[in-house]
Motif scaffolding. Structure first.
Motif: not given
Lengths: 166, 166
Positions: A85-86, A88-89, A91-92, A95-96, A110-115, B85, B91-92, B95, B107-108, B110-113
């Motif tokens: 998440m830090e 932005r570009n 993410l995709q 994923y791909d 799949i989890i995209f996060c910060g903390n 996800m 995703l973008q 965001y 950003w810390k 935010i969680i996409f899952c």
């Protein structure tokens, strides 16, 4: 993902080499980040590189990561958890990249996060900041920047992960 | 996010209206998903809509969500956790949408899952599938599709969330 299943350092070196002629085979001093070994007047460029769309798209998987993660996935309820998440570009691209190299992991895992506030039993990570609030078993995946850290159970590569968890 | 802080239903209705002339003010029958109220021969189109880049980018925030989430953020360690996800092209957009409408959340947080395996105390969600493996306090945020469910603590809007948690 980065430095655990995705080999990000050679990509940085390639871009520094392209733009500034730095060596492609810089050996990282234990305890140092890669950008700390690049001349100071240009090393901040890493932040531009990492924000470029495509940066994360063509990384090589770390040795043995696909084979061992696949076996772990068969034995455990396995998640990929990336502090994406830090950037932005990223993410995709991330994923791909996962779809290409780890197609057996479905989107629910799949989890995209910060903390990384994930409720799991075991965490394999190269950054000890992700261990701070985590109560489970911590496996520090070796990367040059963390080689001086001694207070965690360490795995030097995916073969060692397999020995411990399979 | 969707149906809790991001108002996704009007966007579906707008696209169905554009392509098939269906009414813009379809009132959702309690317990039904929006696409169940669209003629059967075209209702599967929702899956194409939701996968279009931009679909999530121009949604309106749900009433009072920004104000109440901001106050919650000041009182609690607040995270946005979205099952984004499933839809690679969201995703973008999600965001960027968060940056626009909830800029105070860094950003810390935010969680996409997929599965919401987050280690939190309170979960506000419109989908009870996200409550199944969750031990904390569950607040079911009202949306037409969940109105017939009676076994969870319910919040009908963000004002009610504020009354309970602030």
């Amino acid at each position: 993902m980065d430095e655990v299943i995705a080999d990000v350092i050679p990509k940085f070196l390639k871009l520094y080499n392209r733009d500034f002629g730095t060596a492609l085979d810089i050996e990282q001093t234990p305890g140092k980040e890669v950008f700390e070994l690049i001349p100071e007047d240009v090393n901040r460029k890493w932040y531009e590189y990492i924000n470029e769309p495509g940066f994360f798209r063509d990384l090589e998987p770390i040795a043995d990561s696909r084979e061992v993660v696949k076996k772990l996935h068969e034995k455990y309820d396995l998640y990929i958890v990336s502090a994406a998440m830090e950037f932005r570009n990223s993410l995709q691209d991330k994923y791909d990249w996962l779809r290409d190299h780890f197609p057996f992991i479905d989107w629910k895992h799949i989890i995209f996060c910060g903390n990384k506030i994930v409720n799991v039993d075991i965490l394999i990570d190269d950054r000890i900041r992700n261990f701070v609030d985590f109560d489970g078993r911590k496996l520090l995946f070796s990367s040059p920047h963390n080689l001086l850290i001694t207070e965690y159970e360490r795995v030097n590569n995916w073969k060692e992960v397999a020995e411990k968890l399979l």
